[in-house]
Design an enzyme around this catalytic site. Sequence first.
Site, PDB file in Angstrom:
ATOM      1  N   GLU A 124      23.059  22.609  44.635  1.00 14.81           N
ATOM      2  CA  GLU A 124      22.971  23.919  45.295  1.00 14.81           C
ATOM      3  C   GLU A 124      22.384  24.924  44.319  1.00 14.81           C
ATOM      4  O   GLU A 124      22.169  24.603  43.138  1.00 14.81           O
ATOM      5  CB  GLU A 124      24.353  24.358  45.809  1.00 14.81           C
ATOM      6  CG  GLU A 124      24.822  23.501  46.986  1.00 14.81           C
ATOM      7  CD  GLU A 124      26.121  23.969  47.628  1.00 14.81           C
ATOM      8  OE1 GLU A 124      26.502  25.129  47.446  1.00 14.81           O
ATOM      9  OE2 GLU A 124      26.753  23.141  48.306  1.00 14.81           O
ATOM     10  N   HIS A 239      25.377  35.783  51.699  1.00 13.37           N
ATOM     11  CA  HIS A 239      24.746  34.459  51.752  1.00 13.37           C
ATOM     12  C   HIS A 239      23.342  34.628  52.313  1.00 13.37           C
ATOM     13  O   HIS A 239      23.151  35.310  53.326  1.00 13.37           O
ATOM     14  CB  HIS A 239      25.562  33.500  52.623  1.00 13.37           C
ATOM     15  CG  HIS A 239      25.232  32.060  52.377  1.00 13.37           C
ATOM     16  ND1 HIS A 239      24.026  31.507  52.752  1.00 13.37           N
ATOM     17  CD2 HIS A 239      25.932  31.070  51.775  1.00 13.37           C
ATOM     18  CE1 HIS A 239      24.012  30.222  52.386  1.00 13.37           C
ATOM     19  NE2 HIS A 239      25.158  29.938  51.797  1.00 13.37           N
ATOM     20  N   ARG A 285      22.099  33.018  44.558  1.00 13.61           N
ATOM     21  CA  ARG A 285      22.143  33.588  45.910  1.00 13.61           C
ATOM     22  C   ARG A 285      21.709  35.032  46.020  1.00 13.61           C
ATOM     23  O   ARG A 285      21.080  35.431  46.992  1.00 13.61           O
ATOM     24  CB  ARG A 285      23.592  33.546  46.390  1.00 13.61           C
ATOM     25  CG  ARG A 285      23.885  32.297  47.076  1.00 13.61           C
ATOM     26  CD  ARG A 285      25.284  32.275  47.547  1.00 13.61           C
ATOM     27  NE  ARG A 285      25.519  30.876  47.806  1.00 13.61           N
ATOM     28  CZ  ARG A 285      26.659  30.348  48.121  1.00 13.61           C
ATOM     29  NH1 ARG A 285      27.715  31.125  48.223  1.00 13.61           N
ATOM     30  NH2 ARG A 285      26.757  29.076  48.349  1.00 13.61           N
ATOM     31  N   HIS A 345      29.439  37.309  52.759  1.00 17.62           N
ATOM     32  CA  HIS A 345      29.957  35.942  52.672  1.00 17.62           C
ATOM     33  C   HIS A 345      31.227  35.823  51.824  1.00 17.62           C
ATOM     34  O   HIS A 345      32.156  35.124  52.206  1.00 17.62           O
ATOM     35  CB  HIS A 345      28.855  35.059  52.077  1.00 17.62           C
ATOM     36  CG  HIS A 345      29.193  33.611  52.005  1.00 17.62           C
ATOM     37  ND1 HIS A 345      29.488  32.853  53.116  1.00 17.62           N
ATOM     38  CD2 HIS A 345      29.274  32.753  50.935  1.00 17.62           C
ATOM     39  CE1 HIS A 345      29.735  31.595  52.753  1.00 17.62           C
ATOM     40  NE2 HIS A 345      29.628  31.514  51.443  1.00 17.62           N
ATOM     41  N   ARG A 380      29.080  34.802  42.497  1.00 19.90           N
ATOM     42  CA  ARG A 380      29.702  33.485  42.426  1.00 19.90           C
ATOM     43  C   ARG A 380      28.665  32.364  42.532  1.00 19.90           C
ATOM     44  O   ARG A 380      27.776  32.404  43.385  1.00 19.90           O
ATOM     45  CB  ARG A 380      30.727  33.341  43.557  1.00 19.90           C
ATOM     46  CG  ARG A 380      31.306  31.952  43.679  1.00 19.90           C
ATOM     47  CD  ARG A 380      32.415  31.896  44.701  1.00 19.90           C
ATOM     48  NE  ARG A 380      31.983  32.099  46.057  1.00 19.90           N
ATOM     49  CZ  ARG A 380      31.504  31.157  46.862  1.00 19.90           C
ATOM     50  NH1 ARG A 380      31.327  29.926  46.411  1.00 19.90           N
ATOM     51  NH2 ARG A 380      31.174  31.447  48.097  1.00 19.90           N
TER      52      ARG A 380
HETATM   53  P1  FAD Z   1      41.156  31.386  53.225  1.00 26.20           P
HETATM   54  O1  FAD Z   1      40.802  29.984  53.363  1.00 26.20           O
HETATM   55  O2  FAD Z   1      40.274  32.380  53.898  1.00 26.20           O
HETATM   56  O3  FAD Z   1      42.628  31.549  53.792  1.00 26.20           O
HETATM   57  C1  FAD Z   1      43.219  32.818  53.946  1.00 26.20           C
HETATM   58  C2  FAD Z   1      44.441  32.659  54.808  1.00 26.20           C
HETATM   59  O4  FAD Z   1      45.203  33.864  54.844  1.00 26.20           O
HETATM   60  C3  FAD Z   1      44.114  32.333  56.265  1.00 26.20           C
HETATM   61  O5  FAD Z   1      45.035  31.357  56.654  1.00 26.20           O
HETATM   62  C4  FAD Z   1      44.385  33.644  56.983  1.00 26.20           C
HETATM   63  O6  FAD Z   1      44.726  33.506  58.332  1.00 26.20           O
HETATM   64  C5  FAD Z   1      45.569  34.154  56.177  1.00 26.20           C
HETATM   65  N1  FAD Z   1      45.806  35.594  56.255  1.00 26.20           N
HETATM   66  C6  FAD Z   1      44.929  36.593  56.027  1.00 26.20           C
HETATM   67  N2  FAD Z   1      45.552  37.784  56.156  1.00 26.20           N
HETATM   68  C7  FAD Z   1      46.836  37.516  56.469  1.00 26.20           C
HETATM   69  C8  FAD Z   1      47.966  38.325  56.735  1.00 26.20           C
HETATM   70  N3  FAD Z   1      47.903  39.662  56.720  1.00 26.20           N
HETATM   71  N4  FAD Z   1      49.139  37.725  57.041  1.00 26.20           N
HETATM   72  C9  FAD Z   1      49.245  36.368  57.106  1.00 26.20           C
HETATM   73  N5  FAD Z   1      48.189  35.559  56.858  1.00 26.20           N
HETATM   74  C10 FAD Z   1      47.020  36.132  56.531  1.00 26.20           C
HETATM   75  N6  FAD Z   1      33.128  27.950  49.207  1.00 26.20           N
HETATM   76  C11 FAD Z   1      32.868  26.820  48.513  1.00 26.20           C
HETATM   77  O7  FAD Z   1      33.291  26.677  47.372  1.00 26.20           O
HETATM   78  N7  FAD Z   1      32.108  25.839  49.090  1.00 26.20           N
HETATM   79  C12 FAD Z   1      31.608  25.934  50.348  1.00 26.20           C
HETATM   80  O8  FAD Z   1      30.966  25.011  50.832  1.00 26.20           O
HETATM   81  C13 FAD Z   1      31.862  27.127  51.080  1.00 26.20           C
HETATM   82  N8  FAD Z   1      31.342  27.286  52.321  1.00 26.20           N
HETATM   83  C14 FAD Z   1      31.698  28.381  53.040  1.00 26.20           C
HETATM   84  C15 FAD Z   1      31.242  28.500  54.350  1.00 26.20           C
HETATM   85  C16 FAD Z   1      31.638  29.562  55.131  1.00 26.20           C
HETATM   86  C17 FAD Z   1      31.141  29.687  56.545  1.00 26.20           C
HETATM   87  C18 FAD Z   1      32.502  30.547  54.591  1.00 26.20           C
HETATM   88  C19 FAD Z   1      32.948  31.706  55.423  1.00 26.20           C
HETATM   89  C20 FAD Z   1      32.935  30.454  53.272  1.00 26.20           C
HETATM   90  C21 FAD Z   1      32.537  29.368  52.493  1.00 26.20           C
HETATM   91  N9  FAD Z   1      32.965  29.240  51.172  1.00 26.20           N
HETATM   92  C22 FAD Z   1      32.668  28.110  50.473  1.00 26.20           C
HETATM   93  C23 FAD Z   1      33.911  30.171  50.599  1.00 26.20           C
HETATM   94  C24 FAD Z   1      35.309  29.548  50.656  1.00 26.20           C
HETATM   95  O9  FAD Z   1      35.444  28.864  51.882  1.00 26.20           O
HETATM   96  C25 FAD Z   1      36.418  30.570  50.549  1.00 26.20           C
HETATM   97  O10 FAD Z   1      36.175  31.491  49.527  1.00 26.20           O
HETATM   98  C26 FAD Z   1      37.738  29.860  50.279  1.00 26.20           C
HETATM   99  O11 FAD Z   1      37.960  28.871  51.249  1.00 26.20           O
HETATM  100  C27 FAD Z   1      38.866  30.873  50.299  1.00 26.20           C
HETATM  101  O12 FAD Z   1      40.085  30.180  50.294  1.00 26.20           O
HETATM  102  P2  FAD Z   1      41.422  31.032  50.344  1.00 26.20           P
HETATM  103  O13 FAD Z   1      42.534  30.056  50.379  1.00 26.20           O
HETATM  104  O14 FAD Z   1      41.425  32.043  49.285  1.00 26.20           O
HETATM  105  O15 FAD Z   1      41.322  31.858  51.722  1.00 26.20           O
HETATM  106  C1  SIN Z   2      27.217  26.908  51.564  1.00 26.69           C
HETATM  107  O1  SIN Z   2      27.485  25.806  52.023  1.00 26.69           O
HETATM  108  O2  SIN Z   2      26.078  27.356  51.435  1.00 26.69           O
HETATM  109  C2  SIN Z   2      28.345  27.786  51.151  1.00 26.69           C
HETATM  110  C3  SIN Z   2      28.757  27.378  49.819  1.00 26.69           C
HETATM  111  C4  SIN Z   2      29.541  28.461  49.135  1.00 26.69           C
HETATM  112  O3  SIN Z   2      29.812  29.526  49.689  1.00 26.69           O
HETATM  113  O4  SIN Z   2      29.864  28.232  47.974  1.00 26.69           O
END
Ligand code: FAD
Ligand code: SIN
Length: 530
Positions: A124, A239, A285, A345, A380
């Site tokens: 990537e 993104h 990015r 993103h 990032r």
């Molecule tokens: P999240 O997975 O967002 O979880 C947050 C949780 O908190 C959710 O369950 C939500 O419902 C809950 N929540 C929020 N507010 C409250 C509240 N007030 N009360 C109770 N619950 C609450 N990163 C990579 O490294 N590789 C990838 O391939 C990648 N692809 C991506 C593709 C997309 C479309 C997106 C949007 C992001 C991508 N990212 C990727 C980024 C990555 O997915 C996220 O940064 C990461 O998953 C965040 O994990 P987290 O556990 O911090 O939060």
């Molecule tokens: C992607 O698949 O392009 C998202 C990866 C990331 O947010 O790190």
Amino acid sequence: MGGACTSAGALIHLQTDFLIIGSGIAALRAAVELAGAGDVLILTKSEPAEGNTGYAQGGIAAAVAPDDAPALHAADTIGAGAGLCDEPAVRVLVEEGPRYVRELIDWGTAFDRQPDGSLSLAREGAHSVRRVLHARDATGREIGGVLGRRTAAQTGLRMVSHALACALVTEHGRCCGVLFLTEQGEAGRVDAAATLMATGGAGQVYAETTNPEVTTGDGVRMAFAAGAAVADLEFVQFHPTVLDVPGAPRFLLSEALRGEGAQLVNAAGDRFMVREDPLGELAPRDRVARAIVRERERTGHAVFLSLQHLGADAVHARFPLISDACRRAGLDLARDRIPVSPAAHYVMGGVAADLDGHTSVPGLFAAGEVACTAVHGANRLASNSLLEGLVFGARAGAAMRAWDRDTSGWRGPEGIDLASIQPDNKRRESLTMTMRDVQRLMWRNVALFREAGALGHAAAELEAAWLGLPDGAPVSIDGARHASLVTVAFLMARAALRREESRGTHFRVDCPQRDDHVWRKHCGDVLMQP
Ligand code: FAD
Ligand code: SIN
């Protein structure tokens, strides 16, 4: 403390040793680390799988290949981070990452493999080697499923879904739990010895985003209101390649497409990234996103991803979800040129946390996208966020265990005014700006290209809306969502106005140079004068 639950009228009262807010990768990995240490309660505001983790496509980066090394991964991370990565945090990420990823494999995560059984690694943007483990284009769903099943079987753990944490409870400066609202209109309180904020990002602050609806920045709002330090909120990643077809959802088109050879072309078929950047389509990015916007402005036409020179069957097999999304928009991923534009993103800033998730408020921990360990600096590196959630989620879980031991005997807060969160139809949320107003203003004034006038205007409007928010904890789900968007947008706009330079994702057209002399630092409390 036991996992007690009592109900006084409409008020639910829960008690636990460890409270985790959120159910994404950071939350679930922390929960695994807490197995056997006491009762764990996970509070999550929607379906458990709803969050950025469930939508993650490209994969998870880790130095597991023979031609790779943590030091190389660190160099790429620091290079993308534009001078602001915290190097000890990067070392933790890249050195501990491979162990946690192998553990995921041991727990049953089905990453794609080569015919010889070795891991299939993707490339990537800004990675110098192939190091991204993936499960086709649904890596987050695969990892989330494995962690979800593991925590579901964990003794002493329960999950309450469709319960939105709306305010932290503090006493004598220490976090003692949270107030929450359910979708049925009930209110409640959880008392906990240690609380982990793992609420993810805030993409919904912008009109155009890859993030699902739950990403309203609640964690930053709640922590900030409780007096926790927040940092680096001017750094928001856009993104570069999101499907841009009128009427179709803004579906992410993974950077892994470009890693497999997809090209960015203008309407004339010219590969403009090749002349824009020595790294071409695989530049960091921030540079690709800005180049796309400039090219659209220069030509007056859309910009496209093209995979027409790659084998159609291989493309569809490798990227089934993206192929489906394109098909629903009337396009064939392998045969058509796919119109793209950037969208919000990922938020690099957030609740300031150390390498074990401690925040500045005792008893409150933060991990994952909501936290700011400064591991990503100003931009990032692709696929480092799932890794961040995994590594720092586990570390925060371990620190919470230690915190509980240090504070044994503590039994929860006293004298909390529960009336302040009883649902009350007479209280109205202030609506000086609607949520849509906030999203549009942020997209217009605080997005990829920034300048003092527009930032100042946004910060002033958002400050007025923020000052107009009702005192105390929000009393409705919509009220909480609104308060979070206003607060986080305000903090972001103020931070962006204050940083008078360009670095990583923060690009000021009125100060286009990076200024290491003045600005090679992390900025915290944005309420101090710029
Ligand atoms: P999240 O997975 O967002 O979880 C947050 C949780 O908190 C959710 O369950 C939500 O419902 C809950 N929540 C929020 N507010 C409250 C509240 N007030 N009360 C109770 N619950 C609450 N990163 C990579 O490294 N590789 C990838 O391939 C990648 N692809 C991506 C593709 C997309 C479309 C997106 C949007 C992001 C991508 N990212 C990727 C980024 C990555 O997915 C996220 O940064 C990461 O998953 C965040 O994990 P987290 O556990 O911090 O939060
Ligand atoms: C992607 O698949 O392009 C998202 C990866 C990331 O947010 O790190």
